[in-house]
Design a protein around this motif. Structure first.
Motif, PDB file in Angstrom:
ATOM      1  N   GLY A 134       0.817  -1.211   0.000  1.00  0.00           N
ATOM      2  CA  GLY A 134       0.000   0.000   0.000  1.00  0.00           C
ATOM      3  C   GLY A 134       0.843   1.250   0.000  1.00  0.00           C
ATOM      4  N   ASP A 135       0.313   2.294  -0.619  1.00  0.00           N
ATOM      5  CA  ASP A 135       0.991   3.577  -0.644  1.00  0.00           C
ATOM      6  C   ASP A 135      -0.046   4.654  -0.359  1.00  0.00           C
ATOM      7  OD1 ASP A 135       3.345   5.338  -1.387  1.00  0.00           O
ATOM      8  OD2 ASP A 135       1.799   6.072  -2.753  1.00  0.00           O
ATOM      9  N   VAL A 136       0.318   5.628   0.476  1.00  0.00           N
ATOM     10  CA  VAL A 136      -0.593   6.703   0.849  1.00  0.00           C
ATOM     11  C   VAL A 136       0.108   8.038   0.623  1.00  0.00           C
ATOM     12  CG1 VAL A 136      -1.945   7.750   2.697  1.00  0.00           C
ATOM     13  CG2 VAL A 136      -1.692   5.273   2.608  1.00  0.00           C
TER      14      VAL A 136
ATOM     15  N   LYS B 136      -0.712  12.212   1.331  1.00  0.00           N
ATOM     16  CA  LYS B 136      -1.588  13.243   1.866  1.00  0.00           C
ATOM     17  C   LYS B 136      -0.990  14.613   1.592  1.00  0.00           C
ATOM     18  CE  LYS B 136      -3.614  11.068   5.987  1.00  0.00           C
ATOM     19  NZ  LYS B 136      -3.754  11.215   7.456  1.00  0.00           N
TER      20      LYS B 136
ATOM     21  N   ASN C 224       7.033   5.890   6.775  1.00  0.00           N
ATOM     22  CA  ASN C 224       6.212   7.094   6.753  1.00  0.00           C
ATOM     23  C   ASN C 224       7.111   8.321   6.776  1.00  0.00           C
ATOM     24  OD1 ASN C 224       4.625   9.380   8.017  1.00  0.00           O
ATOM     25  ND2 ASN C 224       3.001   7.898   7.778  1.00  0.00           N
TER      26      ASN C 224
ATOM     27  N   GLN D 153      -6.828  12.635   1.276  1.00  0.00           N
ATOM     28  CA  GLN D 153      -5.908  11.500   1.351  1.00  0.00           C
ATOM     29  C   GLN D 153      -6.236  10.506   0.248  1.00  0.00           C
ATOM     30  OE1 GLN D 153      -5.327   9.558   5.187  1.00  0.00           O
ATOM     31  NE2 GLN D 153      -5.367   7.563   4.192  1.00  0.00           N
TER      32      GLN D 153
ATOM     33  N   SER E 275      -5.028   6.637  -1.128  1.00  0.00           N
ATOM     34  CA  SER E 275      -4.269   5.418  -0.847  1.00  0.00           C
ATOM     35  C   SER E 275      -4.384   4.483  -2.038  1.00  0.00           C
ATOM     36  CB  SER E 275      -4.812   4.714   0.403  1.00  0.00           C
ATOM     37  OG  SER E 275      -4.841   5.590   1.511  1.00  0.00           O
TER      38      SER E 275
END
Length: 243
Positions: A17-19, A21, A49, A236, A238
């Motif tokens: 997973g990649d997020v 913001k 992070n 955000q 994801s």
């Protein structure tokens, strides 16, 4: 909601997973996570992070309008996590975290951890307990500040296509309050709608979003409203891949 779904995802999933913001003002945050589950050993996870608070104009007592110097603040977080379903109704997760924080040319390093458990009372009703950022204070030179630790006790109830969750939250900075929300499976786990609210957060209280799945890819979008004046709502996104 986080107390239960976060551990449940780690226990049962395999994926990347990649997020990203873009938050208030120049604040930016990116994260990358990888989880892989083994049938008899549980699930192992790694996370990274990065947060950049942008440029900060330096001020002093004698120059409250600014010295002309620009300072920067950046943080890096490394996470190693493990979780497992130990009994038919009981599962637990643990993560060890290493934080490197840089502020105005100074650097602070600290270790902390998260711990959470879930107990399924019935196939539809579960209870969860979660603590995060448990560890020593962060020290810059000779000044120390506690980590933003938080404790949650939550429950969730599910029935076909719907999950309803409520958490009681004790936050180190905001105090006591509640977080509650619901998830609606609009179409066969391919399109999901979520909405939630926090009573203890003085900056961002309401959030809503959607999740879209295509083959093994999933994209999640969340909108967070900001109640403070002169601040902006933030978004955000994801992106995840299950294998």
């Amino acid at each position: 909601f986080q107390a239960e779904d976060g551990i449940r995802d780690l226990v049962r999933s395999r994926g990347l997973g990649d997020v990203y913001k873009r938050q208030i003002y120049e604040f930016k945050m990116s994260s990358l996570s990888l989880v892989y589950g083994f049938r008899n050993l549980g699930s192992f996870g790694f996370g990274l992070n990065y947060i950049d608070l942008g440029n900060i104009n330096e001020t002093t007592i004698y120059e409250p309008d600014g010295t002309g110097e620009v300072l920067q603040s950046k943080d890096m977080l490394f996470v190693l996590a493990y979780s497992r379903i130990f009994l038919k109704r009981f599962s637990a997760g643990f993560s060890a975290k290493y934080i490197v924080s840089k502020l105005a040319g100074e650097e602070a390093k600290v270790y902390c951890f998260d711990l959470g458990v879930i107990y399924a009372l019935t196939p539809n009703l579960s209870l969860g307990l979660w603590g995060t950022n448990l560890g020593p204070e962060v020290t810059y030179i000779s000044e120390s500040d506690p980590l933003p630790f938080q404790y949650r006790f939550g429950c969730s109830y599910s029935f076909p296509g719907v999950i309803i969750s409520v958490d009681a939250v004790q936050d180190a900075e905001e105090g006591f309050g509640f977080a509650y929300g619901t998830q609606l499976d609009v179409y066969k786990d391919t399109f999901i709608f979520r909405i939630g609210r926090k009573t203890y957060d003085s900056v961002s209280s309401l959030s809503a979003g959607v999740s879209i799945k295509y083959l093994k890819f999933r994209v999640d979008y969340t909108f967070n409203s900001v109640s403070e004046k002169n601040l902006y709502d933030f978004n955000q996104i994801s992106i995840g891949y299950n294998f």
